[in-house]
Design a protein around this motif. Structure first.
Motif, short mmCIF file in Angstrom:
data_model
loop_
_atom_site.label_atom_id
_atom_site.label_comp_id
_atom_site.label_asym_id
_atom_site.label_seq_id
_atom_site.Cartn_x
_atom_site.Cartn_y
_atom_site.Cartn_z
N ALA A 180 4.48 4.92 2.43
CA ALA A 180 3.95 5.73 1.33
C ALA A 180 4.83 5.64 0.09
CB ALA A 180 3.80 7.18 1.77
N SER A 181 6.15 5.75 0.28
CA SER A 181 7.05 5.74 -0.87
C SER A 181 7.05 4.38 -1.55
CB SER A 181 8.48 6.12 -0.43
OG SER A 181 9.00 5.18 0.49
N ALA A 182 6.98 3.30 -0.78
CA ALA A 182 6.96 1.96 -1.37
C ALA A 182 5.70 1.74 -2.19
CB ALA A 182 7.06 0.91 -0.27
N ILE A 183 4.58 2.22 -1.70
CA ILE A 183 3.31 2.03 -2.42
C ILE A 183 3.26 2.93 -3.66
CG2 ILE A 183 0.81 2.33 -2.27
CD1 ILE A 183 1.04 1.52 0.69
N VAL A 184 3.62 4.20 -3.50
CA VAL A 184 3.55 5.13 -4.63
C VAL A 184 4.47 4.69 -5.76
CG1 VAL A 184 4.07 7.49 -5.36
CG2 VAL A 184 2.83 7.09 -3.22
#
Length: 260
Positions: A180-184
């Motif tokens: 999630a953090s990589a995509i966001v």
């Protein structure tokens, strides 16, 4: 004449600035790829290869020109897997081994490399837990052969099984958080949709997993309007409505390629 020459030079400069060239210099360590095996390169928004090359003495090479940065896959014919790489300006070095590939030489590939290494580390820990869980039946059988008190053995094995499950839950949460953090953090560039594609492309059934719900709540229209993301989410929502009996039951279809 000078005006014509000036105009021609200006057009040439503008044309050169509108695109970029990339070069991928690859190495296959160990038996990662067979000698003379053919590698193909395709962008994730297309089914067809844009280039191919042979592995010679453990080396391979792709080069080309494009008008925009793109996430791509290097793969062998007939394989559903592939090594991701970002096609962008520069000399990109790729090393393929038995685990996560190593990418370097350009900004987005350096960032992708950090993500892949972090994910592989968590995946390796999960594989270790799975190996520990698979060993429990053998421990049970060995205890019987050794004539041990099975009530004590079974209690110990149950406690170990529960401990492994707890550790697996923690690892799964870390994987979801990493994804999630990589995509966001990359929702407005090629890595956001590219990592989403890599994470979901082999899902047998489109569903709104918790980390996907989090991603959709924290990203804007640039990410959400990507064709692959939009089709995945639409299909996942349709599948959910069918599960609730709000839509006729029908086998889900996969989302589109990850084009814009």
């Amino acid at each position: 004449m000078n005006r014509i020459l000036y105009a021609a030079i200006t057009l040439a400069v503008l044309a050169s600035c509108s695109g970029y060239s990339y070069q991928i210099l690859g190495t296959a360590n160990g038996s990662a790829l067979d000698e003379k095996q053919k590698l193909y390169l395709r962008t994730i928004d297309k089914d067809n290869a844009i280039d191919s090359c042979e592995v010679v003495h453990g080396k391979f090479h792709f080069s080309g020109a494009r008008d925009s940065v793109a996430m791509a896959l290097m793969y062998i014919s007939g394989s559903t897997a592939g090594v991701p790489v970002v096609l962008e300006e520069g000399d990109i070095t790729v090393t393929i081994g038995q685990r996560a590939p190593s990418l370097k030489g350009s900004y987005y590939n350096d960032q992708l490399n950090i993500f892949l290494k972090s994910h592989d580390s968590l995946q390796y820990q999960m594989e270790q837990l799975q190996a520990r869980m698979a060993e429990l039946p053998h421990k049970h059988s060995q205890a019987i052969m050794d004539g041990l008190d099975m009530s004590e053995v079974e209690l110990e094995l149950m406690q170990e099984s529960r401990q492994i499950e707890r550790e697996a839950m923690v690892l799964n949460a870390k994987m979801d958080s990493l994804m999630a953090s990589a995509i966001v953090s990359n929702a407005d560039n090629v890595l956001g949709t590219g990592i989403f594609y890599l994470a979901t492309r082999n899902y047998p059934y489109q569903t709104m997993l918790p980390w996907i719900v989090e991603v959709m709540s924290k990203t804007g229209d640039t990410f959400k309007n990507n064709r692959y993301v939009r089709d995945y989410v639409n299909q996942a929502n349709m599948n959910q409505r069918r599960e609730l009996g709000l839509e006729p039951s029908q086998q889900g279809t996969g989302p589109a390629q990850a084009g814009e």
